[in-house]
Design a protein around this motif. Structure first.
Motif, PDB file in Angstrom:
ATOM      1  N   UNK A 191      40.554  40.636  48.034  1.00 23.22           N
ATOM      2  CA  UNK A 191      41.011  39.080  48.819  1.00 23.22           C
ATOM      3  C   UNK A 191      42.648  39.974  48.815  1.00 23.22           C
ATOM      4  N   UNK A 192      42.783  41.054  49.243  1.00 19.86           N
ATOM      5  CA  UNK A 192      43.724  41.467  49.720  1.00 19.86           C
ATOM      6  C   UNK A 192      44.156  40.742  50.793  1.00 19.86           C
ATOM      7  N   UNK A 212      40.134  42.780  40.714  1.00 12.78           N
ATOM      8  CA  UNK A 212      38.521  43.307  41.684  1.00 12.78           C
ATOM      9  C   UNK A 212      38.993  41.992  42.835  1.00 12.78           C
ATOM     10  N   UNK A 213      38.819  41.306  42.337  1.00  7.81           N
ATOM     11  CA  UNK A 213      38.951  39.637  43.241  1.00  7.81           C
ATOM     12  C   UNK A 213      40.455  40.417  43.767  1.00  7.81           C
ATOM     13  N   UNK A 251      39.995  30.654  39.765  1.00  2.00           N
ATOM     14  CA  UNK A 251      38.281  30.438  40.979  1.00  2.00           C
ATOM     15  C   UNK A 251      37.932  31.297  39.485  1.00  2.00           C
ATOM     16  N   UNK A 252      38.933  31.922  38.160  1.00  2.37           N
ATOM     17  CA  UNK A 252      39.224  32.571  37.080  1.00  2.37           C
ATOM     18  C   UNK A 252      39.022  31.537  36.319  1.00  2.37           C
ATOM     19  N   UNK A 308      40.643  38.195  32.854  1.00  2.93           N
ATOM     20  CA  UNK A 308      41.735  38.648  34.078  1.00  2.93           C
ATOM     21  C   UNK A 308      42.370  39.816  33.725  1.00  2.93           C
ATOM     22  N   UNK A 309      41.502  40.595  32.775  1.00  2.00           N
ATOM     23  CA  UNK A 309      41.555  42.268  32.219  1.00  2.00           C
ATOM     24  C   UNK A 309      40.356  42.630  33.361  1.00  2.00           C
ATOM     25  N   UNK A 310      39.752  42.641  33.636  1.00  2.00           N
ATOM     26  CA  UNK A 310      38.391  42.936  33.843  1.00  2.00           C
ATOM     27  C   UNK A 310      37.994  42.038  35.590  1.00  2.00           C
TER      28      UNK A 310
END
Length: 114
Positions: free
Chosen positions: A55-56, A50-51, A73-74, A44-46
């Motif tokens: 996916x914005x 980015x994802x 997905x995480x 969740x931190x790394x």
């Protein structure tokens, strides 16, 4: 340092509760839950930021609902990394991530850092 350990333990308890509530998620023991909580925090931190940036546009179009799938997905990434933690099925993973976030959030409010 104790705040990080407290968060990991909160997430481990939240993972155990989520495994008890969602039929498609299983954890074989407390050690697996602790390792999964540590990996969940790192993922969740790394990886999650980015994802989320990538996916914005989809998140904007779905008014943020796509974040549920990103969280699922995480959780699936944690499933592939940690032995003893298993998720079966797409919806179990997505609902598991939702329940895990809710339980972890409630516990974090109840147990505050100094």
């Amino acid at each position: 340092m104790s705040g990080i350990i407290t968060r990991w333990l909160i997430n481990a308890v939240a993972l155990l509760l989520t495994a008890g509530l969602i039929p498609g998620i299983t954890i074989t023991g407390v050690f697996s839950a602790i390792v999964a909580a540590i990996v969940w925090g790192i993922v969740n931190a790394v990886i999650r930021p980015i994802i989320l940036v990538l996916t914005l546009p989809i998140n904007v179009l779905t008014l943020g609902l796509f974040t549920l799938f990103v969280n699922g997905f995480m959780l699936k990434i944690v499933d592939h990394v940690v032995v003893g933690f298993d998720t079966q099925g797409f919806w179990a993973t997505v609902f598991g991530a939702l329940v895990l976030s809710l339980i972890s959030g409630i516990f974090s409010v109840l147990v505050r850092d100094r």
